[in-house]
Motif scaffolding. Structure first.
Motif, mmCIF file in Angstrom:
data_model
loop_
_atom_site.group_PDB
_atom_site.id
_atom_site.type_symbol
_atom_site.label_atom_id
_atom_site.label_comp_id
_atom_site.label_asym_id
_atom_site.label_seq_id
_atom_site.Cartn_x
_atom_site.Cartn_y
_atom_site.Cartn_z
ATOM 1 N N GLU A 360 0.876 -1.227 -0.123
ATOM 2 C CA GLU A 360 0.020 0.071 -0.051
ATOM 3 C C GLU A 360 0.975 1.288 0.086
ATOM 4 O O GLU A 360 0.493 2.489 -0.494
ATOM 5 N N ASP A 361 1.965 1.180 0.621
ATOM 6 C CA ASP A 361 2.927 2.193 0.766
ATOM 7 C C ASP A 361 3.766 2.468 -0.311
ATOM 8 O O ASP A 361 4.722 3.221 -0.622
ATOM 9 N N GLY A 366 2.762 -3.816 -6.589
ATOM 10 C CA GLY A 366 1.610 -3.121 -6.474
ATOM 11 C C GLY A 366 0.645 -4.173 -6.422
ATOM 12 O O GLY A 366 -0.510 -4.173 -5.784
ATOM 13 N N PHE A 367 0.819 -5.416 -7.173
ATOM 14 C CA PHE A 367 -0.316 -6.463 -7.268
ATOM 15 C C PHE A 367 -0.583 -6.945 -5.748
ATOM 16 O O PHE A 367 -1.555 -7.508 -5.489
ATOM 17 N N LEU A 368 0.365 -6.861 -4.764
ATOM 18 C CA LEU A 368 0.221 -7.191 -3.448
ATOM 19 C C LEU A 368 -0.767 -6.455 -2.673
ATOM 20 O O LEU A 368 -1.084 -6.787 -1.729
ATOM 21 N N ARG A 369 -1.141 -5.447 -3.242
ATOM 22 C CA ARG A 369 -1.971 -4.535 -2.454
ATOM 23 C C ARG A 369 -3.550 -4.754 -2.658
ATOM 24 O O ARG A 369 -4.628 -4.106 -2.184
ATOM 25 N N ASN A 370 -3.890 -5.913 -3.683
ATOM 26 C CA ASN A 370 -5.421 -5.985 -4.012
ATOM 27 C C ASN A 370 -6.069 -6.641 -2.774
ATOM 28 O O ASN A 370 -5.596 -7.546 -2.124
ATOM 29 N N VAL A 371 -7.199 -6.361 -2.683
ATOM 30 C CA VAL A 371 -8.118 -6.624 -1.573
ATOM 31 C C VAL A 371 -9.342 -7.356 -2.113
ATOM 32 O O VAL A 371 -9.739 -6.768 -3.276
ATOM 33 N N MET A 572 18.282 -10.161 4.157
ATOM 34 C CA MET A 572 18.190 -8.714 4.007
ATOM 35 C C MET A 572 18.714 -8.170 2.841
ATOM 36 O O MET A 572 18.185 -7.360 2.449
ATOM 37 N N CYS A 573 19.800 -8.692 2.319
ATOM 38 C CA CYS A 573 20.362 -7.987 0.971
ATOM 39 C C CYS A 573 19.266 -8.411 0.066
ATOM 40 O O CYS A 573 18.896 -7.294 -0.988
ATOM 41 N N ILE A 574 18.483 -9.605 -0.238
ATOM 42 C CA ILE A 574 17.382 -9.550 -1.282
ATOM 43 C C ILE A 574 16.527 -8.729 -1.000
ATOM 44 O O ILE A 574 15.824 -7.837 -2.006
ATOM 45 N N GLY A 575 15.923 -8.242 0.244
ATOM 46 C CA GLY A 575 14.943 -7.068 0.610
ATOM 47 C C GLY A 575 15.347 -5.951 0.059
ATOM 48 O O GLY A 575 14.779 -4.927 -0.394
ATOM 49 N N LEU A 576 16.788 -5.548 0.432
ATOM 50 C CA LEU A 576 17.393 -4.105 0.124
ATOM 51 C C LEU A 576 17.135 -3.966 -1.261
ATOM 52 O O LEU A 576 17.008 -2.840 -1.884
ATOM 53 N N LEU A 577 17.447 -5.001 -2.037
ATOM 54 C CA LEU A 577 17.499 -4.847 -3.581
ATOM 55 C C LEU A 577 16.293 -4.722 -4.127
ATOM 56 O O LEU A 577 16.140 -3.862 -4.964
ATOM 57 N N ILE A 578 15.142 -5.399 -3.528
ATOM 58 C CA ILE A 578 13.887 -4.971 -3.726
ATOM 59 C C ILE A 578 13.615 -3.567 -3.621
ATOM 60 O O ILE A 578 12.949 -2.915 -4.351
ATOM 61 N N TYR A 579 13.779 -2.936 -2.373
ATOM 62 C CA TYR A 579 13.592 -1.759 -2.093
ATOM 63 C C TYR A 579 14.376 -0.632 -2.901
ATOM 64 O O TYR A 579 13.725 0.291 -3.347
ATOM 65 N N LEU A 580 15.691 -0.847 -3.183
ATOM 66 C CA LEU A 580 16.190 0.166 -3.820
ATOM 67 C C LEU A 580 15.831 0.131 -5.599
ATOM 68 O O LEU A 580 16.219 1.115 -5.996
ATOM 69 N N SER A 581 15.503 -1.299 -6.191
ATOM 70 C CA SER A 581 15.076 -1.126 -7.389
ATOM 71 C C SER A 581 13.661 -0.684 -7.627
ATOM 72 O O SER A 581 13.166 -0.386 -8.772
ATOM 73 N N TYR A 582 12.689 -1.085 -6.640
ATOM 74 C CA TYR A 582 11.285 -0.739 -6.923
ATOM 75 C C TYR A 582 10.868 0.202 -5.961
ATOM 76 O O TYR A 582 10.350 1.309 -6.090
ATOM 77 N N GLY A 583 10.984 -0.252 -4.540
ATOM 78 C CA GLY A 583 10.220 0.761 -3.327
ATOM 79 C C GLY A 583 10.707 2.067 -3.320
ATOM 80 O O GLY A 583 9.870 2.886 -3.162
ATOM 81 N N PHE A 584 11.884 2.281 -3.604
ATOM 82 C CA PHE A 584 12.554 3.675 -3.559
ATOM 83 C C PHE A 584 11.727 4.400 -4.494
ATOM 84 O O PHE A 584 11.567 5.869 -4.186
ATOM 85 N N ARG A 585 11.758 3.943 -5.720
ATOM 86 C CA ARG A 585 11.005 4.984 -6.902
ATOM 87 C C ARG A 585 9.482 4.956 -6.844
ATOM 88 O O ARG A 585 8.810 5.927 -7.367
ATOM 89 N N HIS A 586 8.927 3.719 -6.196
ATOM 90 C CA HIS A 586 7.430 3.888 -6.206
ATOM 91 C C HIS A 586 6.812 4.211 -4.962
ATOM 92 O O HIS A 586 5.508 3.980 -4.768
ATOM 93 N N SER A 587 7.554 4.761 -4.063
ATOM 94 C CA SER A 587 6.901 5.018 -2.530
ATOM 95 C C SER A 587 5.687 5.964 -2.910
ATOM 96 O O SER A 587 5.960 7.018 -3.339
ATOM 97 N N VAL A 588 4.862 5.776 -2.030
ATOM 98 C CA VAL A 588 3.757 6.614 -2.226
ATOM 99 C C VAL A 588 3.987 8.020 -1.375
ATOM 100 O O VAL A 588 3.543 8.856 -1.913
ATOM 101 N N GLN A 589 4.688 7.808 -0.294
ATOM 102 C CA GLN A 589 4.984 8.865 0.616
ATOM 103 C C GLN A 589 6.012 9.574 -0.318
ATOM 104 O O GLN A 589 5.784 10.931 -0.130
ATOM 105 N N GLY A 590 6.716 9.311 -1.098
ATOM 106 C CA GLY A 590 7.541 10.191 -1.932
ATOM 107 C C GLY A 590 6.788 11.065 -2.963
ATOM 108 O O GLY A 590 7.163 11.987 -3.134
ATOM 109 N N LYS A 591 5.737 10.266 -3.327
ATOM 110 C CA LYS A 591 5.092 10.938 -4.420
ATOM 111 C C LYS A 591 4.223 12.147 -3.765
ATOM 112 O O LYS A 591 3.890 13.248 -4.169
ATOM 113 N N LEU A 592 3.731 11.728 -2.568
ATOM 114 C CA LEU A 592 2.971 12.793 -1.692
ATOM 115 C C LEU A 592 3.778 13.800 -1.288
ATOM 116 O O LEU A 592 3.511 15.087 -1.329
ATOM 117 N N ASP A 593 5.014 13.880 -1.014
ATOM 118 C CA ASP A 593 6.002 14.803 -0.731
ATOM 119 C C ASP A 593 6.090 15.744 -1.858
ATOM 120 O O ASP A 593 6.160 17.058 -2.151
#
Length: 607
Positions: A360-361, A366-371, A572-593
């Motif tokens: 959600e953040d 994105g497909f993981l936020r489906n309800v 943790m390295c796998i997780g950080l790779l996901i964040y840096l390659s995807y989450g950092f650019r798609h962060s909802v809070q970043g877009k709100l800022d």
């Protein structure tokens, strides 16, 4: 550019505690949450841990070990309870870190929780399968070893299809809806509680108080020479504390992990009616209920049978056989399966909700936020979580990974305790101040300009200790952030030295110095003005209680240094790779800022 990137990594999320809009179903009440917390916490530990700790570490004083472990758990639970009142949203420690310490640390905390939940779900499923197989005579293991063995060090002895089926069934139950899952949890938890009460009654009726004060000389005199060699190792000094306070605290470190599980309550913030009151009440209530159950069962167990004769794998059935009450064995077996079922449900429940909150953040795909529109559950996240847990239960040898559950939980507890301190001293105008260091720049406003220009160290010390601000300001809030970070580092340093080089000659002096510096830094935090925001629950004695909790959690985490930290680092390295390659650019809070005019230029200044 580097400064701007660092600021983006530390951007915080703003949460309105009065905002009740959610895509999930608000259908849980306080009773549902208490049952969820008790079922998740009061699992296999009460049937296995009590016996192994009493025999190897504490003896009858296991009741003191559980009491000490409960105090540590309740301190962490109080910190979760305050955040449940501050940010009644889905996400648990991930969300609490996001609103306090920034996006990167929030992702690390959330990913660590996912590691803990996935391994916890898989290990409980395998334990359920193994327990059931033992009760029916072991045909599942025998057939699997004979027909589908897996001869590999990193893999399990055989593929555990039974545990996979169990995970699939409970995944389907979670997909049906949270209310249906809570109903099943109530049934299993009620049976488990009834069995444990039966055990406590059995201890009163069949127990012998002499088992709490064993005399080693009398025991050895009555045994033959062969038995004496065996008994000498487990008798200790006899009495109520045969292994002294060292054994009590060693047992408490193990018993602490029996209380892990209450944080699943905090993940359900958007599925609870009146979460600001229900979450704090249910967290504290579930921990107190579990404490009473652990104390009663462990006391009854050591009264039914001398501690040095306890069976480490199935202590309760053996204890009832010892007093000539074998009929109780079937009741204990039923209770253990119900306890494992509620533990499994409690382990599976929070994982998809943390995944959904991170998606959600914008930090996960994105497909993981489906309800699901009908059941109001995070369907895709639930199915994916079940698939990962089932795969791990099917193939892997989880014994070497079980410590990761404790690492993830203790890391989350430590971060949440630190975040409570930071938020308690943060000024009301949250938007004007970021933990990343914005407070230092905001301090250049109004009357703070003069203080900022004073470079004298003595002037800074006088301000921090003798003339602190009367109301929370960005300056005082930033000072608390720095002090809290220092205290985390000191707690880590203290724990590493105390655990790894405790026999060195210089260790006592070094630890005393670290403790003295910690006291001074804590005094600086204590002198700062606290936020007066009214909440339905607040941790008492801030900053002392959260800091004590942080110290205990850090010490227990360092005790796992012999555990699989390489596996943890890889995950943790796998997780950080996901964040840096995807989450950092798609962060909802970043877009709100950006939409709010908070986009940063290349020098890190606000446009």
């Amino acid at each position: 550019m580097i400064r701007a990137s660092l600021r983006r990594l530390c951007r915080v999320k703003e949460v309105d505690p009065n905002d009740e809009d959610t895509r999930l179903s608000r259908c849980l009440n306080t009773c549902d949450l208490v049952v969820l917390g008790v079922g998740s916490t009061l699992g296999a530990g009460v049937y296995v841990v009590a016996g192994s700790v009493a025999k190897a570490d504490s003896g009858p004083a296991i009741v003191l070990s559980f009491l000490i472990a409960a105090v540590a758990s309740i301190l962490a639970g109080l910190c979760y309870a305050e955040f449940g009142a501050r940010a009644p949203k889905t996400g648990s420690a991930y969300l609490y870190t996001y609103v306090t310490a920034g996006e990167l640390l929030a992702f690390v905390t959330g990913w660590s929780l996912l590691i803990s939940y996935s391994i916890g779900t898989s290990s409980v499923a395998k334990t359920w399968s193994t327990t059931f197989d033992m009760l029916i005579g072991g045909p599942i293991r025998k057939w699997s070893v004979d027909n589908v063995p897996m001869n590999s060090h990193s893999l399990a002895e055989y593929p555990d299809f039974f545990s996979v089926a169990l995970v699939v069934i409970l995944t389907g139950l979670l997909c049906l809806g949270v209310k249906e899952s809570a109903l099943v949890g109530k049934v299993f938890t009620s049976i488990n509680m009834a069995v444990l009460i039966f055990v406590m009654v059995g201890g009163v009726l069949k127990g012998d108080r002499k088992n709490w004060s064993v005399n080693p000389d009398e025991v050895l005199a009555a045994a033959n020479s062969t038995a004496q060699l065996y008994l000498k190792k487990g008798l200790g000094a006899g009495g109520f504390m045969p292994f002294g306070w060292t054994g009590v605290f060693s047992g408490a470190a193990t018993c602490f992990y029996a209380f892990i599980g209450f944080e699943c309550i905090a993940t359900s913030g958007e599925e609870v009616k009146n979460p600001q009151k229900a979450i704090p009440v249910s967290i504290v209530s579930s921990l107190l209920i579990c404490l009473l159950m652990y104390l009663g069962v462990s006391g009854s167990l050591t009264a039914l049978m001398p501690y040095y004769l306890l069976d480490e794998r199935s202590p309760l059935p053996v204890a009832f056989d010892h007093v000539g009450w074998p009929v109780a064995t079937d009741a204990v077996a039923a209770g253990s399966l119900c306890a494992l079922s509620t533990s499994l449900l409690g382990a599976m429940f929070p994982m998809p909700r943390v995944v959904w909150a991170m998606a959600e953040d914008g930090l996960l795909f994105g497909f993981l936020r489906n309800v699901n529109e009908r059941t109001k559950t995070p369907l895709v996240a639930t199915v994916l979580s079940g698939f990962i847990a089932a795969t791990m239960a099917l193939l892997f040898n989880l014994k070497v990974l079980v410590d990761l559950m404790s690492i993830g939980a203790l890391l989350a507890y430590t971060v949440v305790a630190a975040c409570v301190v930071v938020l308690r001293y943060k000024p009301d105008r949250i938007a004007s101040y970021e933990v990343s260091g914005g407070g230092a720049e905001e301090a250049d406003t109004e009357g703070d300009v003069g203080v900022r220009k004073k470079n004298s160290l003595s002037a800074t010390v006088r301000w921090l200790l003798l003339r602190p601000d009367k109301e929370p300001t960005p300056r005082s809030g930033f000072a608390v952030v720095i002090c809290t970070a220092i205290l985390v580092a000191l707690a880590l340093l203290f724990s590493v030295v105390a655990v790894t080089v405790k026999h060195a000659a210089w260790t006592p002096a070094f630890l005393s110095g670290v403790a003295a510096v910690s006291v001074v830094v804590t005094a600086v935090v204590w002198r700062q003005p606290q936020n007066k925001t009214k909440l339905s629950f607040k941790v008492p004695l801030v900053p002392f209680m959260p800091l004590v909790s942080m110290m205990i959690n850090t010490y227990l985490m360092i005790q796992l240094l012999t555990g699989p930290y390489l596996h943890y680092a890889t995950c943790m390295c796998i997780g950080l790779l996901i964040y840096l390659s995807y989450g950092f650019r798609h962060s909802v809070q970043g877009k709100l800022d950006k939409l709010n005019g908070c986009q940063l230029d290349g020098r890190g200044d606000q446009i």
